[in-house]
Design a protein around this motif. Sequence first.
Motif, mmCIF file in Angstrom:
data_model
loop_
_atom_site.group_PDB
_atom_site.id
_atom_site.type_symbol
_atom_site.label_atom_id
_atom_site.label_comp_id
_atom_site.label_asym_id
_atom_site.label_seq_id
_atom_site.Cartn_x
_atom_site.Cartn_y
_atom_site.Cartn_z
ATOM 1 N N ALA A 173 0.725 -0.830 -0.183
ATOM 2 C CA ALA A 173 0.050 -0.385 -0.354
ATOM 3 C C ALA A 173 0.861 1.425 -0.138
ATOM 4 O O ALA A 173 2.315 0.923 0.637
ATOM 5 C CB ALA A 173 -0.812 -0.317 1.162
ATOM 6 N N ASP A 175 1.063 5.814 -0.725
ATOM 7 C CA ASP A 175 0.169 7.355 -0.937
ATOM 8 C C ASP A 175 0.583 7.715 -2.563
ATOM 9 O O ASP A 175 2.176 7.507 -2.546
ATOM 10 C CB ASP A 175 0.170 7.940 0.453
ATOM 11 N N GLU A 196 -5.713 5.430 -0.466
ATOM 12 C CA GLU A 196 -3.998 4.572 -1.178
ATOM 13 C C GLU A 196 -4.167 3.736 -2.319
ATOM 14 O O GLU A 196 -5.624 3.731 -2.550
ATOM 15 C CB GLU A 196 -4.353 3.425 -0.015
ATOM 16 N N GLU A 197 -3.687 3.471 -3.090
ATOM 17 C CA GLU A 197 -3.282 2.314 -4.001
ATOM 18 C C GLU A 197 -2.492 0.837 -3.543
ATOM 19 O O GLU A 197 -1.870 1.023 -2.355
ATOM 20 C CB GLU A 197 -2.592 3.120 -5.260
ATOM 21 N N ARG A 236 -9.708 -2.164 2.953
ATOM 22 C CA ARG A 236 -9.373 -1.792 2.645
ATOM 23 C C ARG A 236 -9.752 -0.055 1.996
ATOM 24 O O ARG A 236 -9.473 0.762 2.288
ATOM 25 C CB ARG A 236 -7.611 -1.938 2.705
ATOM 26 N N PHE A 238 -9.101 0.542 -1.235
ATOM 27 C CA PHE A 238 -7.917 1.467 -2.217
ATOM 28 C C PHE A 238 -8.731 2.206 -3.414
ATOM 29 O O PHE A 238 -9.411 1.600 -3.931
ATOM 30 C CB PHE A 238 -7.200 0.119 -2.319
#
Length: 352
Positions: A173, A175, A196-197, A236, A238
Motif C-alpha cells: 500500500a 500514497d 491509498e493505492e 481497505r 483502495f
Amino acid sequence: MKRIQLGNTVFEGENDAYLLDGETTALVDTGVALPDVRAELEAGLAEHGVAFADVDAIALTHWHPDHAGLAGEIQAEGDADVYVHEADVSLVDGTESPLFLDRDLQRETFDRWGMPEPDRERLTAYFDAVSADLSGRPADVTTFADGDAIDAGGVALEAVHLPGHTAGLTGFAFDPREAPDHEPVGSDRGRAGPGEELFAGDALLPRYTPNVGGADVRVKGALAAYAESLARIVARDFDAAHPGHRERIDDPSRRAATILDHHRHRTRRVLDVLAGGGPATAWEVSAALFGELSEIHVLHGPGEAFAHLDHLADAGVVESDGTAYRLVDPEPDVDALFPTTPLDDAVDGSEG
C-alpha cells in the motif's frame, strides 16, 4: 511510477514490473529469468535512464519466478536490497526448491490429489521443458512481515500480507502523491484527496482469478487464507490496484468482492459434483469442473479443486479417506464458509 510490461510465454503472460525512480531507484517485481524477458526489462528501464546497476531496492510481491526470477541478477549488477515476505524467503534465496524442481514434493502432492500416472508424466515433462532457468540466480534477501514499511524509490510501501496464492504473497500500500510521475486515480468516495493505492501482485488480477491450491502447495488452508485476503482488500477500500499481470484495476474492492463470490459459486459446483457422482478425488473434481487441461493448468486445475475440497473438509461438509472426498452435509450454508463484505450483494462471482 512507471509500469514496464514484460512478455511471459511460460505462465499467464504480460507480467508487470513497476519502477519507482525518485530519491532512490526501486522496482516492484522483476519478471521471469529468461533471456528475452531480461532484455525487455533492461530496455524498459533504459527508456527511463535506468540500468540494473542503478536499482537500489527490489520489493517482491511473492516468490513465483515470473515475479522474482530476475531479482538475483539485478542485485548482482548493483547490490540492490531485495525484500520478500518471511514466508516466501526460502524460495527466493534458493534454500528451498519449488514444486517444479522437487520430485519428492511432486509425488506427495500428486498422490494426495489422485492424479493418474499419464497426467503426472505430462506435467513433469512440462516442468522439465520450462523450469531450468526460471527462478534465476538466488538473491540475498531482507525479510519483512505484515505492516512493515519499506522505502522504495522514496515511496513508503506498507506491507499488506495477502496469503493464499502463495504463503507470503504481499501487496504494498502506498500514497500515490509520494510516487514520482504517478497520476493517482481520482477518488469519488467523498475523500478530500486521493486515497491509498496497492501494488497487488497476484492477489488481485483484472481478467481471471488467481490460482489457489496449485500455485503454492505449501499453503495450509489456502482457500480460507485467500478468502480472508480478499475481504481485507475490500475493507481497505483502495483507490486503485496495480496487479502483477495486465492493466490497472480502478475499483479494487469490487474486483476483490467479485473474486470472493466466484469462489462461493465454485464451491457450490464442487458440491454438485460430489452430490451427483459420489466420492471423488481432487483430480476427478477438477476434470468435472475444467475438462481437459494442458501445460501449467494440469497443476492449477486439481490444485484449485483440492483447495475447495480441503476447505469443505475443514468445515465438516465433506470427509476424506486421504485421497477421495465424500459429501456428509448435503445442504451446507455455503455463504457461511466465506467472510462477508459490504459489497456481497452488488457483485456476481460468475464473472470472476
